[in-house]
Design a protein around this motif. Structure first.
Motif, PDB file in Angstrom:
ATOM      1  N   UNK A  36       0.755  -1.052  -0.038  1.00 23.48           N
ATOM      2  CA  UNK A  36      -0.097   0.003  -0.288  1.00 23.48           C
ATOM      3  C   UNK A  36       0.738   0.939   0.362  1.00 23.48           C
ATOM      4  N   UNK A  37       1.923   1.533  -0.692  1.00 24.92           N
ATOM      5  CA  UNK A  37       2.850   2.437  -0.556  1.00 24.92           C
ATOM      6  C   UNK A  37       3.615   2.447   0.161  1.00 24.92           C
ATOM      7  N   UNK A  38       3.638   1.946   1.168  1.00 22.06           N
ATOM      8  CA  UNK A  38       4.448   1.743   1.691  1.00 22.06           C
ATOM      9  C   UNK A  38       5.985   0.553   1.714  1.00 22.06           C
ATOM     10  N   UNK A  39       6.915   0.923   1.470  1.00 23.75           N
ATOM     11  CA  UNK A  39       8.297   0.498   0.751  1.00 23.75           C
ATOM     12  C   UNK A  39       9.845   0.372   1.855  1.00 23.75           C
ATOM     13  N   UNK A  40       9.631  -0.486   2.404  1.00 21.99           N
ATOM     14  CA  UNK A  40      11.187  -1.234   3.335  1.00 21.99           C
ATOM     15  C   UNK A  40      12.037  -2.097   3.217  1.00 21.99           C
ATOM     16  N   UNK A  41      12.916  -1.774   2.827  1.00 20.39           N
ATOM     17  CA  UNK A  41      14.111  -2.870   3.099  1.00 20.39           C
ATOM     18  C   UNK A  41      13.633  -3.841   3.780  1.00 20.39           C
ATOM     19  N   UNK A  42      14.141  -5.344   3.166  1.00 12.00           N
ATOM     20  CA  UNK A  42      13.696  -6.750   4.059  1.00 12.00           C
ATOM     21  C   UNK A  42      14.395  -6.857   5.058  1.00 12.00           C
ATOM     22  N   UNK A  43      14.688  -6.920   5.989  1.00 11.41           N
ATOM     23  CA  UNK A  43      15.686  -6.624   7.381  1.00 11.41           C
ATOM     24  C   UNK A  43      15.772  -7.869   7.931  1.00 11.41           C
ATOM     25  N   UNK A  44      14.873  -9.056   7.134  1.00 11.73           N
ATOM     26  CA  UNK A  44      14.355  -9.910   8.693  1.00 11.73           C
ATOM     27  C   UNK A  44      15.961 -11.089   8.595  1.00 11.73           C
ATOM     28  N   UNK A  45      16.542 -11.175   7.640  1.00 11.20           N
ATOM     29  CA  UNK A  45      18.062 -11.520   8.141  1.00 11.20           C
ATOM     30  C   UNK A  45      18.686 -10.700   9.077  1.00 11.20           C
ATOM     31  N   UNK A  46      18.575  -9.894   9.630  1.00 13.54           N
ATOM     32  CA  UNK A  46      19.886  -8.585  10.176  1.00 13.54           C
ATOM     33  C   UNK A  46      19.298  -9.662  11.769  1.00 13.54           C
ATOM     34  N   UNK A  47      20.353  -9.918  12.567  1.00 16.33           N
ATOM     35  CA  UNK A  47      20.057 -11.190  14.268  1.00 16.33           C
ATOM     36  C   UNK A  47      21.300  -9.579  14.893  1.00 16.33           C
ATOM     37  N   UNK A  48      20.578 -10.223  16.173  1.00 12.83           N
ATOM     38  CA  UNK A  48      21.548  -9.741  17.431  1.00 12.83           C
ATOM     39  C   UNK A  48      23.348  -9.766  16.800  1.00 12.83           C
ATOM     40  N   UNK A  49      23.989  -9.624  16.800  1.00 11.49           N
ATOM     41  CA  UNK A  49      25.135  -9.606  17.469  1.00 11.49           C
ATOM     42  C   UNK A  49      25.520  -9.712  18.765  1.00 11.49           C
TER      43      UNK A  49
END
Length: 302
Positions: A36-49
């Motif tokens: 619905x017009x919202x754009x964002x990078x898929x950050x699901x692969x970024x984990x806590x270090x």
């Protein structure tokens, strides 16, 4: 400094973005999420270090949040989605990614741009608002460079009028009024183009300038380099960049001058995102493929 850069009218651009998005939602092959017009990078692969999260000062870790001050009126760095509530942009995506590496919840707070740096260390833990790095700011805060940008020229796809940035006198150029680039064109008309002036079309909204370029009504536009790259993306390549980036400057995340622990944690988290390619992915979401740092520079010479 940020407000010498061209501010896009967020409402107009978000409507354009909505027209370009997948109304059904989902994640595309480039790793971006659109709904619905919202754009964002898929950050699901970024984990806590864990080793980086352990660097977070106790005062910040206590509430489990990274409180970020920003000014959400500068696309594509930070601006509101069509709902008028949800922040989006490359700075927003980057802030979320940093928080994930640190094992913290991301909390963004909208503020007047000029009030963010004075509030660092009290109201906000960090500031992420497309801050241009300069010596004056480095006197009061630490600045962690993640990006470099300047001014750029863009033309209709295929450059049908053979526009050359080295030969602009007499050409029809679009620019957002009141910007640094508007001032540069005025100076050119007062000097080297005095006998054959540039036909400057000043418009109050950058989105309107972009549309004139995309439709071939003008020879070129002059704007910030990330804005030019974003124009290529939102017009589905009806616009293209020509020439080199001019008047480049670095941009940085700001942290309190006396908070070395948080500065070190932020530096480590940002370097991790760069090393793993996540920072490139974030900027690519917004059509930007140049100027992204490969290693954080803390308080670089400006």
């Amino acid at each position: 400094m940020k407000r010498t850069m061209s501010a896009i009218a967020a409402a107009t651009l978000t409507l354009t973005l909505a027209a370009c998005s997948d109304e059904s939602g989902g994640t595309d092959s480039a790793g971006t999420t659109e709904q619905e017009g919202y754009l964002a990078t898929d950050l699901s692969g970024i984990e806590k270090v864990d080793e980086i999260a352990a660097m977070v000062p106790e005062a910040v870790a206590e509430d489990g949040k990274l409180t970020v001050g920003t000014n959400i009126f500068f696309a594509p760095a930070e601006f509101y989605a069509p709902d008028g509530v949800t922040p989006q942009g490359y700075d927003i995506d980057m802030g979320k990614a940093i928080a994930q590496v640190l094992g913290l919840e991301y909390e963004v707070q909208q503020a007047e741009f000029a009030s963010i740096i004075p509030g660092i260390g009290t109201r906000y833990e960090v500031g992420i608002a497309n801050f241009t790095i300069n010596a004056e700011r480095q006197e009061t805060v630490n600045m962690l460079q993640y990006f470099e940008a300047g001014s750029a020229w863009a033309v209709p796809a295929g450059n049908p009028n053979n526009f050359d940035p080295a030969d602009v006198c007499g050409k029809t150029i679009g620019v957002q009024s009141g910007t640094y680039q508007d001032e540069v064109l005025a100076e050119m008309n007062a000097n080297e183009c005095a006998d054959n002036p540039i036909q400057v079309q000043q418009l109050s909204e950058q989105s309107a300038v972009t549309m004139r370029v995309a439709s071939g009504q003008i020879d070129a536009m002059y704007t910030d380099s990330p804005v030019a790259d974003y124009a290529v993306a939102i017009t589905d390549n009806q616009v293209e960049r020509v020439g080199e980036v001019e008047d480049s400057a670095g941009f940085g995340v700001v942290v309190a001058k006396d908070d070395q622990e948080l500065t070190d944690a932020m530096e480590a988290a940002m370097n991790h995102l760069m090393e793993e390619g996540h920072m490139d992915d974030i900027f690519a979401t917004w059509g930007i493929t140049e100027g992204v740092s490969t290693k954080v520079a803390v308080n670089p010479a400006s």
